[in-house]
Design an enzyme around this catalytic site. Structure first.
Site, PDB file in Angstrom:
ATOM      1  N   ASN A  94       1.837   4.523  10.252  1.00 32.65           N
ATOM      2  CA  ASN A  94       1.080   5.096  11.379  1.00 32.65           C
ATOM      3  C   ASN A  94       1.467   4.324  12.634  1.00 32.65           C
ATOM      4  O   ASN A  94       2.060   3.246  12.540  1.00 32.65           O
ATOM      5  CB  ASN A  94      -0.431   4.932  11.137  1.00 32.65           C
ATOM      6  CG  ASN A  94      -0.804   3.472  10.950  1.00 32.65           C
ATOM      7  OD1 ASN A  94      -0.635   2.916   9.852  1.00 32.65           O
ATOM      8  ND2 ASN A  94      -1.264   2.823  12.006  1.00 32.65           N
ATOM      9  N   TYR A 147      -8.447 -10.114   2.630  1.00 30.24           N
ATOM     10  CA  TYR A 147      -9.811  -9.651   2.944  1.00 30.24           C
ATOM     11  C   TYR A 147     -10.615  -9.264   1.704  1.00 30.24           C
ATOM     12  O   TYR A 147     -11.831  -9.146   1.777  1.00 30.24           O
ATOM     13  CB  TYR A 147      -9.805  -8.504   3.960  1.00 30.24           C
ATOM     14  CG  TYR A 147      -9.022  -7.273   3.556  1.00 30.24           C
ATOM     15  CD1 TYR A 147      -9.513  -6.364   2.632  1.00 30.24           C
ATOM     16  CD2 TYR A 147      -7.785  -7.004   4.130  1.00 30.24           C
ATOM     17  CE1 TYR A 147      -8.806  -5.237   2.265  1.00 30.24           C
ATOM     18  CE2 TYR A 147      -7.057  -5.878   3.769  1.00 30.24           C
ATOM     19  CZ  TYR A 147      -7.567  -5.004   2.845  1.00 30.24           C
ATOM     20  OH  TYR A 147      -6.859  -3.893   2.486  1.00 30.24           O
ATOM     21  N   GLU A 148      -9.934  -9.084   0.577  1.00 31.72           N
ATOM     22  CA  GLU A 148     -10.671  -8.738  -0.650  1.00 31.72           C
ATOM     23  C   GLU A 148     -11.388  -9.946  -1.225  1.00 31.72           C
ATOM     24  O   GLU A 148     -12.543  -9.867  -1.609  1.00 31.72           O
ATOM     25  CB  GLU A 148      -9.714  -8.200  -1.709  1.00 31.72           C
ATOM     26  CG  GLU A 148      -9.069  -6.885  -1.355  1.00 31.72           C
ATOM     27  CD  GLU A 148      -8.035  -6.507  -2.392  1.00 31.72           C
ATOM     28  OE1 GLU A 148      -8.423  -6.190  -3.526  1.00 31.72           O
ATOM     29  OE2 GLU A 148      -6.827  -6.549  -2.075  1.00 31.72           O
ATOM     30  N   ALA A 173       2.671  -1.768   4.045  1.00 27.85           N
ATOM     31  CA  ALA A 173       2.425  -0.669   4.972  1.00 27.85           C
ATOM     32  C   ALA A 173       2.037  -1.325   6.298  1.00 27.85           C
ATOM     33  O   ALA A 173       1.312  -2.320   6.300  1.00 27.85           O
ATOM     34  CB  ALA A 173       1.276   0.185   4.467  1.00 27.85           C
ATOM     35  N   MET A 178      -1.789  -6.302   7.255  1.00 25.12           N
ATOM     36  CA  MET A 178      -2.793  -7.255   6.766  1.00 25.12           C
ATOM     37  C   MET A 178      -2.320  -7.999   5.517  1.00 25.12           C
ATOM     38  O   MET A 178      -3.123  -8.372   4.671  1.00 25.12           O
ATOM     39  CB  MET A 178      -4.096  -6.518   6.453  1.00 25.12           C
ATOM     40  CG  MET A 178      -4.655  -5.743   7.634  1.00 25.12           C
ATOM     41  SD  MET A 178      -6.046  -4.722   7.144  1.00 25.12           S
ATOM     42  CE  MET A 178      -6.153  -3.612   8.554  1.00 25.12           C
ATOM     43  N   SER A 179      -1.033  -8.200   5.415  1.00 27.86           N
ATOM     44  CA  SER A 179      -0.527  -8.874   4.203  1.00 27.86           C
ATOM     45  C   SER A 179       0.747  -9.640   4.537  1.00 27.86           C
ATOM     46  O   SER A 179       1.015  -9.936   5.705  1.00 27.86           O
ATOM     47  CB  SER A 179      -0.241  -7.827   3.119  1.00 27.86           C
ATOM     48  OG  SER A 179       0.826  -6.995   3.516  1.00 27.86           O
ATOM     49  N   HIS A 228      -5.216  -8.323  -1.155  1.00 30.75           N
ATOM     50  CA  HIS A 228      -5.205  -8.746   0.247  1.00 30.75           C
ATOM     51  C   HIS A 228      -6.201  -9.880   0.446  1.00 30.75           C
ATOM     52  O   HIS A 228      -7.183  -9.990  -0.288  1.00 30.75           O
ATOM     53  CB  HIS A 228      -5.605  -7.583   1.157  1.00 30.75           C
ATOM     54  CG  HIS A 228      -4.610  -6.474   1.157  1.00 30.75           C
ATOM     55  ND1 HIS A 228      -4.565  -5.539   0.146  1.00 30.75           N
ATOM     56  CD2 HIS A 228      -3.628  -6.148   2.023  1.00 30.75           C
ATOM     57  CE1 HIS A 228      -3.581  -4.685   0.396  1.00 30.75           C
ATOM     58  NE2 HIS A 228      -2.995  -5.027   1.525  1.00 30.75           N
ATOM     59  N   HIS A 261      -4.297   0.841  -5.317  1.00 32.65           N
ATOM     60  CA  HIS A 261      -3.528  -0.292  -5.848  1.00 32.65           C
ATOM     61  C   HIS A 261      -3.715  -0.381  -7.355  1.00 32.65           C
ATOM     62  O   HIS A 261      -4.827  -0.447  -7.843  1.00 32.65           O
ATOM     63  CB  HIS A 261      -4.000  -1.606  -5.220  1.00 32.65           C
ATOM     64  CG  HIS A 261      -3.535  -1.766  -3.812  1.00 32.65           C
ATOM     65  ND1 HIS A 261      -2.536  -2.631  -3.468  1.00 32.65           N
ATOM     66  CD2 HIS A 261      -3.911  -1.155  -2.689  1.00 32.65           C
ATOM     67  CE1 HIS A 261      -2.334  -2.543  -2.167  1.00 32.65           C
ATOM     68  NE2 HIS A 261      -3.164  -1.650  -1.669  1.00 32.65           N
ATOM     69  N   SER A 298       0.828  -1.217   0.000  1.00 30.31           N
ATOM     70  CA  SER A 298       0.000   0.000   0.000  1.00 30.31           C
ATOM     71  C   SER A 298       0.857   1.258   0.000  1.00 30.31           C
ATOM     72  O   SER A 298       1.752   1.402   0.839  1.00 30.31           O
ATOM     73  CB  SER A 298      -0.879   0.057   1.245  1.00 30.31           C
ATOM     74  OG  SER A 298      -1.694  -1.064   1.326  1.00 30.31           O
ATOM     75  N   HIS A 335      -7.239   4.893   5.745  1.00 31.74           N
ATOM     76  CA  HIS A 335      -6.461   4.470   4.578  1.00 31.74           C
ATOM     77  C   HIS A 335      -5.739   5.674   3.970  1.00 31.74           C
ATOM     78  O   HIS A 335      -4.631   5.554   3.452  1.00 31.74           O
ATOM     79  CB  HIS A 335      -7.375   3.795   3.547  1.00 31.74           C
ATOM     80  CG  HIS A 335      -6.621   3.153   2.422  1.00 31.74           C
ATOM     81  ND1 HIS A 335      -5.855   2.015   2.599  1.00 31.74           N
ATOM     82  CD2 HIS A 335      -6.480   3.494   1.117  1.00 31.74           C
ATOM     83  CE1 HIS A 335      -5.294   1.689   1.432  1.00 31.74           C
ATOM     84  NE2 HIS A 335      -5.661   2.576   0.532  1.00 31.74           N
TER      85      HIS A 335
HETATM   86  N1  HPA Z   1      -2.907  -2.004  11.340  1.00 35.89           N
HETATM   87  C1  HPA Z   1      -3.057  -2.925  10.376  1.00 35.89           C
HETATM   88  N2  HPA Z   1      -2.644  -2.758   9.131  1.00 35.89           N
HETATM   89  C2  HPA Z   1      -2.052  -1.597   8.825  1.00 35.89           C
HETATM   90  C3  HPA Z   1      -1.863  -0.589   9.778  1.00 35.89           C
HETATM   91  C4  HPA Z   1      -2.312  -0.800  11.101  1.00 35.89           C
HETATM   92  O1  HPA Z   1      -2.179   0.037  12.006  1.00 35.89           O
HETATM   93  N3  HPA Z   1      -1.238   0.441   9.131  1.00 35.89           N
HETATM   94  C5  HPA Z   1      -1.048   0.052   7.846  1.00 35.89           C
HETATM   95  N4  HPA Z   1      -1.538  -1.182   7.657  1.00 35.89           N
END
Ligand code: HPA
Length: 267
Positions: free
Chosen positions: A230, A84-85, A112, A206-207, A82, A60, A29, A242
């Protein structure tokens, strides 16, 4: 996914691109732009490749971008899907199967992630020393028996060292740590983040865990790099979005590109 489906994809790619890539790059991401800056690149849209799964997440772009970087033929996968998609593991793993079929021996997987370890700041790059697969997702029953050896050491010490050398030679500060992969798509609660900290995770996303495990079990040397976009819930104060993930990805993409390119230079 049947073998013939993969063969059809690979045949299409080979018909459109004669370069045999040695190094693969899965762009996470906000990091997809890396491929747009590659010199003399040739892109194939994943939508044109028979049987190639489509990506739906904002930001993406589904492209396979071929280029020569530091005299090495590379293939960057722009626009990963991902779990979840699609909720289909084979969809997530498809690029890895394509990479393997094309003869890629070294794979850098990027993502990310949210920082859990309090020494991490938004904008940091973290080299993965290991991961925790907390998706609680069983490996797909369609997977061939040859994938069974998944587990053990996933990330190559050799590549970790090369990435660290590349960083220090270019004045880039990098951290190292353990990535925990969750299924998403919601961000974690503060209590969940506290749990993740206690089980030894430094960053959460998440990947990556599926892709890196499969690549490693197929014999590829794997490097993992997280862009800390973050601080995870409860570690930082701002509400996650996002948009924030994409914004920080944009901010660090030059440094990220430099790190990746200088690491590839050492491979
Ligand atoms: N949590 C999960 N996935 C993420 C995060 C997060 O804080 N930041 C970027 N992808």
């Amino acid at each position: 996914m049947s073998k013939s489906a993969l063969e059809q994809s690979v045949n299409y790619i080979r018909e459109h691109m004669s370069l045999a890539p040695e190094i693969g790059l899965i762009l996470g991401s906000g990091l997809g732009d890396f491929a747009d800056g590659l010199p003399d690149r040739v892109a194939i849209s994943t939508a044109d490749i028979p049987n190639y799964p489509v990506s739906t997440v904002e930001g993406h772009k589904g492209k396979l971008v071929f280029a020569i970087l530091n005299e090495k033929p590379i293939l960057a996968f722009q626009g990963r899907t991902h779990f979840y998609e699609s909720r289909n593991l084979e969809t997530v793993l498809y690029p890895i199967r394509v990479a393997n079929a094309l003869g890629i021996k070294t794979l850098a997987v990027t993502n990310a992630a949210g920082g859990i370890n309090r020494t991490l700041n938004a904008g940091d790059l973290m080299i993965l020393t290991d991961h925790i697969n907390l998706t609680l997702e069983p490996w797909s029953p369609q997977r061939p028996a040859s994938d069974k050896a998944v587990g053990g050491t996933v990330y190559s010490m050799n590549l970790i060292r090369k990435a660290e050398e590349a960083a220090s030679a270019n004045g880039i500060s990098v951290k190292k740590g353990v990535y925990v992969g969750l299924k998403g798509p919601t961000y974690e609660t503060a209590a969940e983040v506290e749990m993740l900290a206690r089980i030894g995770a430094d960053a959460v996303g998440m990947s990556t865990v599926f892709e890196a495990s499969l690549a490693s079990s197929m014999g590829m040397e794997v490097l993992g790099i997280s862009c800390i976009t973050n601080l995870a819930t409860g570690i930082g104060t701002s509400k996650l979005s996002h948009a924030e993930v994409t914004e920080v990805g944009n901010r660090v993409k030059k440094v990220f590109a430099k790190l990746v390119s200088a690491t590839i230079d050492r491979i």
